[in-house]
Design a protein around this motif. Structure first.
Motif, PDB file in Angstrom:
ATOM      1  N   ARG A   1      -0.387   1.349   2.791  1.00 20.42           N
ATOM      2  CA  ARG A   1      -1.893   1.007   2.222  1.00 20.42           C
ATOM      3  C   ARG A   1      -2.188   1.357   0.900  1.00 20.42           C
ATOM      4  NH1 ARG A   1      -6.914   1.564   5.533  1.00 20.42           N
ATOM      5  NH2 ARG A   1      -6.011   1.539   7.834  1.00 20.42           N
ATOM      6  N   GLY A   2      -2.859   0.366   0.218  1.00 17.03           N
ATOM      7  CA  GLY A   2      -3.362   0.699  -1.218  1.00 17.03           C
ATOM      8  C   GLY A   2      -2.108   0.397  -2.201  1.00 17.03           C
ATOM      9  N   GLU A   3      -1.063  -0.088  -1.840  1.00 20.39           N
ATOM     10  CA  GLU A   3       0.104  -0.510  -2.396  1.00 20.39           C
ATOM     11  C   GLU A   3      -0.145  -1.877  -3.086  1.00 20.39           C
ATOM     12  OE1 GLU A   3       4.815   0.788  -1.944  1.00 20.39           O
ATOM     13  OE2 GLU A   3       3.845  -0.265  -0.266  1.00 20.39           O
ATOM     14  N   VAL A   4       0.670  -2.340  -4.403  1.00 21.46           N
ATOM     15  CA  VAL A   4       0.897  -3.369  -4.809  1.00 21.46           C
ATOM     16  C   VAL A   4       2.294  -3.579  -4.693  1.00 21.46           C
ATOM     17  CG1 VAL A   4       0.653  -5.000  -6.645  1.00 21.46           C
ATOM     18  CG2 VAL A   4      -1.067  -3.305  -6.532  1.00 21.46           C
ATOM     19  N   PHE A   5       2.582  -4.530  -3.579  1.00 26.45           N
ATOM     20  CA  PHE A   5       3.861  -5.057  -3.461  1.00 26.45           C
ATOM     21  C   PHE A   5       4.115  -6.418  -3.802  1.00 26.45           C
ATOM     22  CE2 PHE A   5       7.822  -6.323  -1.204  1.00 26.45           C
ATOM     23  CZ  PHE A   5       8.453  -5.152  -1.038  1.00 26.45           C
ATOM     24  N   VAL A   6       5.198  -6.667  -4.850  1.00 28.09           N
ATOM     25  CA  VAL A   6       5.426  -7.924  -5.594  1.00 28.09           C
ATOM     26  C   VAL A   6       6.939  -8.360  -5.089  1.00 28.09           C
ATOM     27  CG1 VAL A   6       5.873  -9.111  -7.808  1.00 28.09           C
ATOM     28  CG2 VAL A   6       4.087  -7.252  -7.596  1.00 28.09           C
ATOM     29  N   LEU A   7       6.642  -9.866  -4.506  1.00 20.18           N
ATOM     30  CA  LEU A   7       7.853 -10.207  -4.198  1.00 20.18           C
ATOM     31  C   LEU A   7       8.505 -11.258  -5.412  1.00 20.18           C
ATOM     32  CD1 LEU A   7       6.521 -11.715  -1.112  1.00 20.18           C
ATOM     33  CD2 LEU A   7       7.754  -9.649  -1.079  1.00 20.18           C
ATOM     34  N   LEU A   8       9.773 -11.113  -5.582  1.00 18.24           N
ATOM     35  CA  LEU A   8      10.275 -11.784  -6.657  1.00 18.24           C
ATOM     36  C   LEU A   8      11.528 -12.583  -6.124  1.00 18.24           C
ATOM     37  CD1 LEU A   8      10.752  -9.179  -9.660  1.00 18.24           C
ATOM     38  CD2 LEU A   8       9.349 -11.150  -9.603  1.00 18.24           C
TER      39      LEU A   8
ATOM     40  N   ARG B   1     -14.295  -8.681   0.360  1.00 18.58           N
ATOM     41  CA  ARG B   1     -13.181  -7.391   0.150  1.00 18.58           C
ATOM     42  C   ARG B   1     -12.455  -7.199   1.195  1.00 18.58           C
ATOM     43  NH1 ARG B   1     -17.379  -3.650  -3.386  1.00 18.58           N
ATOM     44  NH2 ARG B   1     -18.116  -5.104  -4.826  1.00 18.58           N
ATOM     45  N   PRO B   2     -11.656  -7.910   1.777  1.00 15.80           N
ATOM     46  CA  PRO B   2     -10.622  -7.894   2.721  1.00 15.80           C
ATOM     47  C   PRO B   2      -9.633  -6.628   2.213  1.00 15.80           C
ATOM     48  CG  PRO B   2     -10.038  -9.799   1.582  1.00 15.80           C
ATOM     49  CD  PRO B   2     -11.284  -9.384   0.833  1.00 15.80           C
ATOM     50  N   PRO B   3      -9.396  -5.863   3.171  1.00 14.02           N
ATOM     51  CA  PRO B   3      -8.315  -4.784   3.129  1.00 14.02           C
ATOM     52  C   PRO B   3      -6.919  -5.115   2.418  1.00 14.02           C
ATOM     53  CG  PRO B   3      -9.357  -4.669   5.281  1.00 14.02           C
ATOM     54  CD  PRO B   3      -9.837  -5.713   4.629  1.00 14.02           C
ATOM     55  N   LEU B   4      -6.344  -6.412   2.966  1.00 17.22           N
ATOM     56  CA  LEU B   4      -5.301  -6.741   2.770  1.00 17.22           C
ATOM     57  C   LEU B   4      -5.242  -8.162   1.909  1.00 17.22           C
ATOM     58  CD1 LEU B   4      -2.277  -6.600   2.898  1.00 17.22           C
ATOM     59  CD2 LEU B   4      -2.275  -7.642   5.061  1.00 17.22           C
ATOM     60  N   LEU B   5      -4.650  -8.246   0.692  1.00 17.07           N
ATOM     61  CA  LEU B   5      -4.772  -9.513  -0.105  1.00 17.07           C
ATOM     62  C   LEU B   5      -3.300  -9.986  -0.299  1.00 17.07           C
ATOM     63  CD1 LEU B   5      -7.016  -8.202  -3.064  1.00 17.07           C
ATOM     64  CD2 LEU B   5      -7.402 -10.078  -1.220  1.00 17.07           C
ATOM     65  N   LEU B   6      -3.123 -11.154   0.472  1.00 19.16           N
ATOM     66  CA  LEU B   6      -1.808 -11.774   0.390  1.00 19.16           C
ATOM     67  C   LEU B   6      -1.729 -13.000  -0.497  1.00 19.16           C
ATOM     68  CD1 LEU B   6      -1.189 -11.552   4.311  1.00 19.16           C
ATOM     69  CD2 LEU B   6      -0.364 -10.377   2.451  1.00 19.16           C
ATOM     70  N   LEU B   7      -1.183 -12.821  -1.503  1.00 21.32           N
ATOM     71  CA  LEU B   7      -1.391 -13.936  -2.447  1.00 21.32           C
ATOM     72  C   LEU B   7      -0.212 -14.585  -3.189  1.00 21.32           C
ATOM     73  CD1 LEU B   7      -3.366 -11.364  -4.944  1.00 21.32           C
ATOM     74  CD2 LEU B   7      -4.541 -13.010  -2.925  1.00 21.32           C
ATOM     75  N   ASP B   8       0.103 -16.058  -2.889  1.00 16.11           N
ATOM     76  CA  ASP B   8       1.531 -16.633  -3.327  1.00 16.11           C
ATOM     77  C   ASP B   8       1.176 -17.216  -4.633  1.00 16.11           C
ATOM     78  OD1 ASP B   8       3.681 -17.752  -3.136  1.00 16.11           O
ATOM     79  OD2 ASP B   8       3.312 -18.853  -1.312  1.00 16.11           O
TER      80      ASP B   8
ATOM     81  N   VAL C   1      -0.047  -7.802  -1.650  1.00 11.23           N
ATOM     82  CA  VAL C   1       1.194  -8.311  -1.386  1.00 11.23           C
ATOM     83  C   VAL C   1       0.909  -9.527  -1.948  1.00 11.23           C
ATOM     84  CG1 VAL C   1       3.114  -9.170  -0.011  1.00 11.23           C
ATOM     85  CG2 VAL C   1       1.775  -7.224   0.877  1.00 11.23           C
ATOM     86  N   LEU C   2       1.895  -9.808  -2.951  1.00 12.91           N
ATOM     87  CA  LEU C   2       2.008 -11.195  -3.781  1.00 12.91           C
ATOM     88  C   LEU C   2       3.441 -11.473  -4.534  1.00 12.91           C
ATOM     89  CD1 LEU C   2       2.131 -10.980  -7.324  1.00 12.91           C
ATOM     90  CD2 LEU C   2      -0.023  -9.909  -6.999  1.00 12.91           C
ATOM     91  N   SER C   3       3.462 -12.737  -4.599  1.00 10.02           N
ATOM     92  CA  SER C   3       4.778 -13.418  -5.065  1.00 10.02           C
ATOM     93  C   SER C   3       4.309 -13.690  -6.564  1.00 10.02           C
ATOM     94  CB  SER C   3       5.306 -14.358  -4.579  1.00 10.02           C
ATOM     95  OG  SER C   3       4.374 -15.727  -4.257  1.00 10.02           O
ATOM     96  N   THR C   4       5.627 -13.610  -7.315  1.00  8.54           N
ATOM     97  CA  THR C   4       5.236 -14.273  -8.620  1.00  8.54           C
ATOM     98  C   THR C   4       6.596 -14.780  -9.231  1.00  8.54           C
ATOM     99  OG1 THR C   4       4.454 -13.764 -10.978  1.00  8.54           O
ATOM    100  CG2 THR C   4       5.393 -11.846  -9.726  1.00  8.54           C
ATOM    101  N   HIS C   5       6.615 -15.441 -10.283  1.00  7.69           N
ATOM    102  CA  HIS C   5       8.044 -15.820 -11.016  1.00  7.69           C
ATOM    103  C   HIS C   5       7.913 -14.749 -12.274  1.00  7.69           C
ATOM    104  CE1 HIS C   5       9.667 -18.552  -8.424  1.00  7.69           C
ATOM    105  NE2 HIS C   5       8.574 -19.309  -8.494  1.00  7.69           N
ATOM    106  N   HIS C   6       6.601 -14.264 -12.710  1.00 11.65           N
ATOM    107  CA  HIS C   6       6.639 -13.339 -14.113  1.00 11.65           C
ATOM    108  C   HIS C   6       7.000 -11.954 -13.841  1.00 11.65           C
ATOM    109  CE1 HIS C   6       4.111 -16.385 -15.808  1.00 11.65           C
ATOM    110  NE2 HIS C   6       3.312 -16.412 -14.504  1.00 11.65           N
ATOM    111  N   ILE C   7       8.451 -11.836 -14.069  1.00  6.09           N
ATOM    112  CA  ILE C   7       9.053 -10.364 -13.924  1.00  6.09           C
ATOM    113  C   ILE C   7       8.450  -9.291 -14.439  1.00  6.09           C
ATOM    114  CG2 ILE C   7      11.335  -9.060 -14.022  1.00  6.09           C
ATOM    115  CD1 ILE C   7      12.694 -11.466 -13.663  1.00  6.09           C
ATOM    116  N   ASP C   8       7.764  -9.667 -15.913  1.00  2.00           N
ATOM    117  CA  ASP C   8       6.935  -8.693 -16.611  1.00  2.00           C
ATOM    118  C   ASP C   8       5.737  -8.269 -15.788  1.00  2.00           C
ATOM    119  OD1 ASP C   8       6.120 -11.357 -16.973  1.00  2.00           O
ATOM    120  OD2 ASP C   8       4.640 -10.563 -18.644  1.00  2.00           O
TER     121      ASP C   8
END
Lengths: 254, 321
Positions: free
Chosen positions: B54-61, B178-185, B214-221
């Motif tokens: 909960r409350g975490e920003v998890f990034v998928l690379l 304001r959903p408690p979970l954001l899933l962003l591709d 939880v989101l995916s990105t190609h921006h490593i920075d």
């Protein structure tokens, strides 16, 4: 229930907003082409010449054009819209919401019904301008006509939903919906008398909703209201196509 | 009466969810042995296990085709898993689809918008579809436009917007309610720096107020700067996850040498990793390099090392004489 109604209303309103910029193509499909077909049929049907039951012909062509309008609106136009939603990623917006697939389909069907109402009313006005006198005077007659339009619309809309849900590509789906939109009208004996069609085609036409819709609309335009058989058949066809449509319509993928 | 404002964690104000809809579990997303096998037999996801707190920003690379989008589409239930388990706030996502979807805001990768709808109409109607009352929907739409810098576009039809503005509208749709979970591709793909900043400001605010992302990105920075933890996908597997520091710590070769080959001065710069700075200098001496730079390995190096992808040609300006 309230939530479901809200969902359906939102889907309807979202699609209704499209008409602001897409009114032109809609008017072509719902009014201009069918009105053109009416004039074409009246011209080659030699309406107005001596010895031909002028009013009967005009009403036949008018009812055929009403059904043509319904078919183009319900299959070609609606099918295109559903295919566009699916293949341009708009469906994903709905798929990620807590929205029942049936709410999505119902919202769009109501949009199609609204279009059908606009198209049919406009065609009747155009026909009046062209000098066609209908016997559609009583409230009961209008109600029966409305019921026929709604049921015919639902029966053919179901086909559009099925095609849009199953098509493997946008072009495949739009080819099918275009072919069906025109084909269901041209294969049914509505611009010509049934006896003019080959026997095999007559049997096939007996299974098409457009055949019953045209027959029912013609009766109501002449002032009759005895269309129970047509209403029943259209209701059954609508039930079958919509049941299949709701089953095959998925917001998520396998 | 003005309804109470929605919050990212308080579900009592959420119109379509009950007070008990988000259990008190500390895990927002729990995935076990998740597999997606397509009809042609290809496995897009192979046995993924993951817990996002909960409350975490998890990034998928991961590279294109690594399985990130398939994974996110399974989390959003846009794609049915072949096997495995997904729990969102302690609820089985496959059996409580509608309830679970009410807790999510989603940006699908290739979603389309309705060209003839204005920005305001999009946000308002989709807020209504999320179950917000009419006045709440209006307030949420206005607030979202302000947050994402879309106020000037309020009455513009989406068809007249730039690609970046459309992407921001999609992010706005996810934030509504304001959903408690954001899933962003890939929410920031195609955005200019100012738009990226606007999106991240909005996401950071949501996280600050308790949302999980939880989101995916190609921006490593972007991953390095904004995530709590990073997961690296390769060939359908989540090959590793951890904080940026953890991941850097796992890299045996911690020094990065960028150089231009003296026998091929017009060729692109090359990159090699070394365990010690001394090893890197030894290479410089041995190859008689005169155009080179040495730095600590970055998350990008971890990414290339773990995924086995080739290093892209380094920018020549980074190579010092």
């Amino acid at each position: 229930m309230k939530r479901r109604l809200n969902e359906i209303a939102c889907v309807f309103r979202i699609h209704l907003a499209r008409l602001r910029v897409e009114a032109g193509p809609f008017l072509l499909a719902a009014i201009a082409f069918p009105a053109g077909m009416y004039l074409f049929a009246a011209a080659i049907g030699d309406v107005g010449s001596a010895g031909i039951a002028d009013t009967d012909h005009r009403l036949r062509f008018l009812s055929a054009s009403v059904v043509f309008s319904l078919s183009l609106t319900a299959i070609s136009w609606l099918g295109y819209l559903l295919l566009e939603n699916r293949f341009t990623g708009r469906l994903k917006l709905f798929a990620t919401l807590p929205l029942a697939p049936s709410s999505y389909v119902l919202g769009i069907l109501i949009f199609a019904l609204a279009q059908a109402a606009i198209g049919t009313s406009s065609l009747l006005v155009v026909a009046r301008v062209l000098g066609v006198r209908t016997g559609l005077m009583t409230p009961v007659g209008l109600l029966v006509l409305a019921a026929l339009v709604v049921l015919a619309m639902l029966a053919v809309s179901g086909v559009a939903v099925i095609v849009a849900a199953r098509a493997r590509s946008f072009s495949e789906g739009s080819l099918l919906t275009d072919a069906l939109g025109a084909g269901l009208v041209l294969l049914a004996p509505i611009y010509y008398p049934p006896e003019a069609a080959p026997r095999a085609l007559r049997v096939f036409a007996g299974m098409l909703p457009t055949t019953y819709a045209a027959r029912g609309v013609q009766v109501t335009l002449t002032g009759g209201t005895h269309v129970a058989r047509e209403l029943l058949v259209l209701a059954l066809m609508a039930a079958v196509t919509l049941t299949v449509a709701f089953r095959v319509m998925r917001l998520s993928e396998e | 009466m003005t309804p109470a404002p929605l919050s990212w964690t308080d579900t009592s104000a959420r119109p379509l969810t009950g007070r008990d809809d988000v259990p008190s579990s500390d895990v927002a997303v729990r995935v076990r042995q998740l597999v997606k096998r397509h009809k042609d037999g290809t496995e897009a996801n192979r046995g993924i296990d993951l817990d996002v707190r909960r409350g975490e920003v998890f990034v998928l690379l991961g590279a294109n085709g690594a399985g990130k989008t398939t994974f996110l589409r399974q989390l959003t239930m846009e794609l049915r898993p072949t096997s495995g388990q997904i729990e969102i706030f302690g609820r089985d996502a496959t059996t409580h689809r509608a309830r679970v979807k009410r807790m999510m805001g989603v940006v699908p990768q290739d979603a389309g918008l309705f060209e003839s709808l204005t920005v305001l109409e999009h946000l308002q109607w989709f807020a209504r579809l999320k179950g917000l009352a009419k006045c709440q929907a209006r307030c949420a739409a206005v607030e979202t436009m302000e947050e994402l810098g879309l106020v000037a576009e309020t009455r513009k039809q989406v068809g007249a917007l730039s690609g970046g503005q459309r992407r921001r509208v999609l992010v706005g749709l996810a934030l509504l309610g304001r959903p408690p979970l954001l899933l962003l591709d890939e929410p920031t793909t195609g955005l200019d720096p100012a738009s990226r900043r606007a999106v991240w400001t909005a996401l950071n605010r949501a996280v600050h107020e308790g949302a999980t992302v939880v989101l995916s990105t190609h921006h490593i920075d972007e991953a390095e700067r904004s995530s709590d933890r990073i997961g690296i996908f390769s060939h359908g597997r989540l090959i590793t996850s951890g904080t940026a520091t953890d991941l850097l710590g796992r890299l045996r070769k911690a020094y990065r040498l960028s150089y231009r080959d003296p026998f091929d001065p017009t060729g692109s710069a090359r990159i090699e990793l070394f365990e010690t700075a001394a090893d890197a200098f030894a290479r410089i001496t041995r190859r008689r390099l005169c155009e080179y730079s040495i730095d600590h390995a970055s998350l990008e190096d971890v990414y290339f090392d773990l995924t086995g992808e080739r290093f892209p040609a380094a920018d020549s300006e980074e190579v010092r004489r």
